[in-house]
Design an enzyme around this catalytic site. Structure first.
Site, short mmCIF file in Angstrom:
data_model
loop_
_atom_site.label_atom_id
_atom_site.label_comp_id
_atom_site.label_asym_id
_atom_site.label_seq_id
_atom_site.Cartn_x
_atom_site.Cartn_y
_atom_site.Cartn_z
N HIS A 137 0.84 -1.21 0.00
CA HIS A 137 0.00 0.00 0.00
C HIS A 137 0.88 1.26 0.00
CE1 HIS A 137 -3.14 -2.62 2.25
NE2 HIS A 137 -3.62 -2.41 1.06
N LYS A 184 -15.08 -8.09 4.97
CA LYS A 184 -13.84 -8.55 5.62
C LYS A 184 -13.90 -8.29 7.12
CE LYS A 184 -10.79 -7.54 1.67
NZ LYS A 184 -9.73 -6.63 1.20
N ARG A 243 -2.65 -6.15 -8.31
CA ARG A 243 -1.55 -7.10 -8.11
C ARG A 243 -1.57 -8.25 -9.10
NH1 ARG A 243 -3.40 -7.84 -2.04
NH2 ARG A 243 -5.27 -7.29 -3.20
#
Ligand code: ADP
Length: 164
Positions: A18, A42, A92
């Site tokens: 990050h 989450k 990613r």
């Protein structure tokens, strides 16, 4: 006009992946606002206030970066309120691409004037996620190299509090 971007995420915890995206994003925009948002799908390790404080500390050396936290509004709504015309996100993998593509399309539908900008993850960090690091730490694995020191220490404190 000032180019302002919002980098929304759950950052639970903030990783060096990050931070790398933030460092690169900060060079592209006049101001980059890191938005610590609640991801309802989450389970969170840190409370939003803890994250706000820790992340602000970690990013103190970036003069055009600031951190906010919120949990009840749409990302594009917050961006509008902050005067941000851009959303920043990291990619990613192909898996991220699929997920990010849908979010970007939905945000475009909700606020066509806001553009989502993607940065590919640095290859040194492309294999890490907050969830994976948490998992490894719980079982005692050493992932220090992937975390800002302040964050690593906060996780260890938390783990000790829960007696693991
Ligand atoms: P969210 O719950 O919104 O997915 P995350 O904190 O997991 O929040 O991620 C925020 C953003 O940072 C996402 O765009 C994600 O793809 C990106 N990101 C996550 N990990 C990394 C990494 N290791 N390198 C670069 N970008 C990353």
């Amino acid at each position: 006009m000032k180019k302002i971007a919002l980098f929304p995420g759950s950052f639970d915890p903030l990783t060096k992946g990050h931070v790398d995206t933030i460092r690169r994003g900060a060079k592209m925009f006049d101001e980059l606002i890191v938005g610590v948002f609640v991801n309802t799908s989450k389970k969170s390790l840190f409370e939003p206030e803890e994250k706000l404080q820790l992340i602000t500390e970690v990013l103190a050396d970036f003069p055009n970066v600031r951190v906010i936290s919120q949990s009840s509004k749409l990302t594009v709504e917050i961006a509008g309120e902050l005067g941000a015309s851009f959303l920043l996100r990291g990619v990613r993998s192909v898996k991220d691409y699929e997920y990010e593509k849908d979010i970007a399309a939905m945000n475009k539908h909700l606020a066509p004037e806001i553009e989502t900008v993607f940065l590919f993850a640095d290859e040194a960090y492309a294999h890490i996620s907050s969830s994976l690091l948490k998992e490894v730490i719980i079982f005692g694995g050493d992932v220090r190299k992937y975390l800002p020191p302040e964050i690593y220490e906060a996780i260890i404190r938390k783990r000790n509090t829960y007696g693991k």
